[in-house]
Design a protein around this motif. Structure first.
Motif, mmCIF file in Angstrom:
data_model
loop_
_atom_site.group_PDB
_atom_site.id
_atom_site.type_symbol
_atom_site.label_atom_id
_atom_site.label_comp_id
_atom_site.label_asym_id
_atom_site.label_seq_id
_atom_site.Cartn_x
_atom_site.Cartn_y
_atom_site.Cartn_z
ATOM 1 N N SER A 2 0.826 -1.196 0.000
ATOM 2 C CA SER A 2 0.000 0.000 0.000
ATOM 3 C C SER A 2 0.861 1.247 0.000
ATOM 4 C CB SER A 2 -0.902 0.003 1.234
ATOM 5 O OG SER A 2 -0.177 0.426 2.331
ATOM 6 N N ALA A 5 -1.520 4.608 2.362
ATOM 7 C CA ALA A 5 -1.510 5.022 3.758
ATOM 8 C C ALA A 5 -0.197 5.700 4.099
ATOM 9 C CB ALA A 5 -1.711 3.806 4.644
ATOM 10 N N SER A 7 1.988 5.549 6.438
ATOM 11 C CA SER A 7 2.068 4.566 7.505
ATOM 12 C C SER A 7 2.376 5.266 8.804
ATOM 13 C CB SER A 7 3.159 3.541 7.183
ATOM 14 O OG SER A 7 4.338 4.235 6.846
ATOM 15 N N GLU B 181 -14.471 4.424 3.514
ATOM 16 C CA GLU B 181 -14.373 3.038 3.966
ATOM 17 C C GLU B 181 -14.164 2.107 2.779
ATOM 18 O OE1 GLU B 181 -16.974 5.032 4.951
ATOM 19 O OE2 GLU B 181 -15.965 5.537 6.829
ATOM 20 N N GLU B 184 -10.573 2.161 1.762
ATOM 21 C CA GLU B 184 -9.743 1.658 2.855
ATOM 22 C C GLU B 184 -9.846 0.143 2.953
ATOM 23 O OE1 GLU B 184 -10.970 4.071 6.113
ATOM 24 O OE2 GLU B 184 -9.606 5.688 5.521
ATOM 25 N N ALA B 185 -11.076 -0.341 2.792
ATOM 26 C CA ALA B 185 -11.266 -1.801 2.827
ATOM 27 C C ALA B 185 -10.502 -2.453 1.682
ATOM 28 C CB ALA B 185 -12.748 -2.132 2.731
ATOM 29 N N MET B 187 -7.930 -1.354 0.226
ATOM 30 C CA MET B 187 -6.499 -1.251 0.470
ATOM 31 C C MET B 187 -6.039 -2.344 1.417
ATOM 32 S SD MET B 187 -4.974 2.386 1.271
ATOM 33 C CE MET B 187 -5.114 2.019 3.007
ATOM 34 N N MET B 188 -6.869 -2.610 2.440
ATOM 35 C CA MET B 188 -6.563 -3.690 3.373
ATOM 36 C C MET B 188 -6.400 -5.005 2.618
ATOM 37 S SD MET B 188 -6.438 -2.492 6.399
ATOM 38 C CE MET B 188 -6.898 -1.052 7.332
ATOM 39 N N ASP B 189 -7.241 -5.156 1.613
ATOM 40 C CA ASP B 189 -7.181 -6.390 0.837
ATOM 41 C C ASP B 189 -6.027 -6.368 -0.157
ATOM 42 O OD1 ASP B 189 -9.339 -7.165 2.204
ATOM 43 O OD2 ASP B 189 -10.802 -6.773 0.620
#
Lengths: 312, 292
Positions: A2, A5, A7, B181, B184-185, B187-189
């Motif tokens: 990523s 972000a 971080s 969200e 962001e979700a 990105m988490m994945d």
């Protein structure tokens, strides 16, 4: 991986060179901005600076620019009757077209906001001329409407009035362009309508419970709450009016005539640049336009605090 | 009667005056006719014999003739088919360029974290205030040196470089309204920014992309100044330049009907968008305050 972000700085990986760090943290952002960056430096910032430089030169495209100091500006300020004429024409146009256009836009928006039946129809009809905007076809139409034997005079003849040839008479030619601009009041009207809808209904309810008359409600509620929209429309329409070009070009055949009566500032700039290839002089004219618009904008924002009502 | 909805419902002092709204309707209908009359008149004039165009104010021609259309179409050295094709190519490419380049930049400003973001965003907003005249001459010199004058490149390439910063601003506003969200979700994945842009943002942003596309098309179609400067060979002319040549070549003397016929045709795309995308146009203006 990523890159999005930022971080939270807990994780500190092994030492990286500044370039790698930059790419990891900021690379994606700058990649997405790449086209804009190329455009910004190559087509906006670079050329803007270049034209500032050119404005101090004499430049005809064929030979290299020759530094002349402030000579262009001095001539503009002291010895250029066409510049003076174009300023007069442009300021006349701005001072008459913008207030008239906005007054119509506000009046019609107020009428339409009464919950009129057929609102979508009226709104569409009033918006259409503004959408057609600056196309050459509309300027062509205007040229015919206000010609000596055009539609307007044919209409007036029904009442025994013999109208002048509006567009070839220096006393009237500019006014026909003001009328054209006022005819296109549609988009500020739509913005006013949207602003009027934002005003909470309970304010009116409370006001009428307190016995405030309709006109009092208008002056004490509608108008103050609408001032941010008025402000926006004034700024946008004024800047647009300063930049008007196409109708004057078509109606005067590119000359700004008769007797410079429709010599809009932009038209004069165009003539200097692409008619006479005085590129340095035209650059100076462009920077003066920028300064005028910047001064006007700054003035608007500075005075705004005294008359624009900002709700919290 | 009208006026029993909206604001008129409230108010104890409202005597519900039907004549007020009748009068208002009368005024508005009168104003509508006045607004539309010139346009309708031009339409009807394009169906008239040329000698009948002056000295009449009626809308119905005595004889309807379509002759002016082919006459106008072939009225110049180059026919209007060429002009329409040129305008179409420039407009479609401009739409593609604007939508792509502006949405990329807008995504970076609205969603990505990088150093200098606020600074560049402020700069981008600043360019909105810059009148294009200030960049005009150096740009012309640049394109002249690149050998691009007399081609569509000076008109189209800037669009692929997001030179219309207004649309970046428009899209940033819209992107910010999309719930964070979602990306962001993603990105988490492990979704890359590119995939988030392509698979999440763009599909959710169709309204703003459509608005940008339509306004780009209309403004490019109507543009007169750009083509006037960069296109000198009549075979490269756009419709607007073709109309202007028509005015000049005729001196407005002979073929008004042909000129009006071509003028009407030049407005057809605008009418098309007006009829079928009016909601988008009006919402676009109401929410962003566009100038036309």
């Amino acid at each position: 991986m990523s890159t999005i972000a930022s971080s939270p700085s807990g994780v500190r990986p092994r030492k990286q060179g500044p370039l790698v760090r930059f790419l990891r943290r900021d690379g994606a952002g700058y990649m997405f901005l790449l086209p804009w960056f190329i455009g910004f430096f190559g087509l906006t910032a670079g050329p803007a600076l270049a034209s500032l430089y050119l404005s101090f030169t004499s430049f005809d495209l064929l030979t290299d620019p020759r530094w002349v100091g402030a000579a262009n500006y001095v001539r503009i300020a002291t010895a250029d009757p066409k510049f003076a004429a174009s300023m007069r024409v442009t300021f006349f146009f701005v001072l008459f077209s913008v207030p008239l256009k906005l007054a119509f836009a506000l009046l019609v928006a107020l009428a339409l906001n009464r919950g009129m039946r057929g609102l979508p129809w009226y709104r569409a009809i009033f918006y259409l001329p503004s959408l057609l905007g600056t196309s050459v076809a509309i300027a062509v139409l205007w040229r015919q409407l206000f010609a000596g034997n055009g539609l307007v005079n044919t209409f007036l003849a029904n009442f025994g009035i013999e109208g002048p040839s509006w567009i070839s008479n220096p006393n009237y030619s500019l006014s026909t362009l003001v009328i054209l601009s006022v005819w296109q009041f549609g988009s500020p009207m739509i913005i006013f309508l949207a602003g009027l809808r934002q005003i909470p209904q309970d304010m009116y309810e409370a006001a009428s419970l307190d016995g405030a008359s309709k006109s009092r409600q208008f002056w004490k509620i509608t108008l103050p709450l609408l001032t941010p929209v008025v402000f926006f429309n004034v700024v946008v329409q004024t800047i647009e009016a300063f930049k008007a070009f196409t109708p004057a070009f078509i109606i005067s055949g590119g000359t700004g005539g008769p007797i410079n009566s429709t010599l809009f500032y932009t038209l004069y700039l165009y003539q200097e640049a692409f008619g006479f290839f005085r590129m340095g002089y035209a650059s100076a004219l462009a920077w003066i336009l920028l300064v005028i618009i910047a001064l006007f904008t700054a003035f608007s924002f500075l005075t705004a605090r005294y008359w624009v009502h900002y709700d919290d | 009667m009208d006026g029993n909805r909206g604001t008129e419902v409230v108010g104890l002092d409202d005597k519900r005056k039907p004549w007020v709204s009748l009068l208002l309707h009368a005024l508005l209908i009168g104003a509508s006719i006045l607004m539309l009359y010139p346009l309708l008149w031009m339409l009807s004039a394009s169906f008239r014999p040329s000698q009948e165009i002056f000295n009449t104010t009626t809308l119905i021609p005595s004889t309807v003739s379509l002759e002016a259309y082919p006459r106008g179409w072939f009225g110049l050295r180059v026919d209007f088919g060429t002009f329409f094709w040129n305008s179409l190519v420039i407009s479609v490419l401009s739409v593609a360029g604007n939508v792509m380049a502006c949405s990329l930049a807008a995504f970076a400003f609205a969603r990505l974290q990088f150093r200098g973001r606020n600074f560049w965003f402020a700069i981008m907003l600043g360019t909105l205030m810059l009148p294009y005249h200030v960049t005009l001459i150096p740009q012309y010199v640049l394109f002249l040196n690149l050998g691009w004058v007399n081609s569509i490149l000076p008109l189209v390439v800037p669009k692929f470089l997001a030179a219309d910063a207004f649309f970046i601003f428009l899209m940033v506003q819209f992107f910010r309204g999309i719930p964070k969200e979602l990306d962001e979700a993603a990105m988490m994945d492990g979704c890359s920014p590119w995939r988030i842009y392509w698979r999440i943002m763009l599909p959710l942003s169709m309204p703003v992309l459509a608005t940008a596309a339509i306004f780009t098309f209309l403004w490019t179609w109507d543009d007169f100044f750009g083509p006037l400067i960069y296109l000198n060979d009549m075979r490269t002319y756009t419709v607007q330049l073709g109309l202007r040549s028509f005015v000049d070549s005729q001196g407005g003397q002979s073929d008004w009907a042909g000129l009006f016929a071509m003028s009407i045709l030049s407005l057809v795309p605008v009418f098309f968008f007006f009829l079928f995308f009016q909601r988008l146009l009006i919402e676009g203006i109401a929410t962003t305050g566009m100038k036309r």
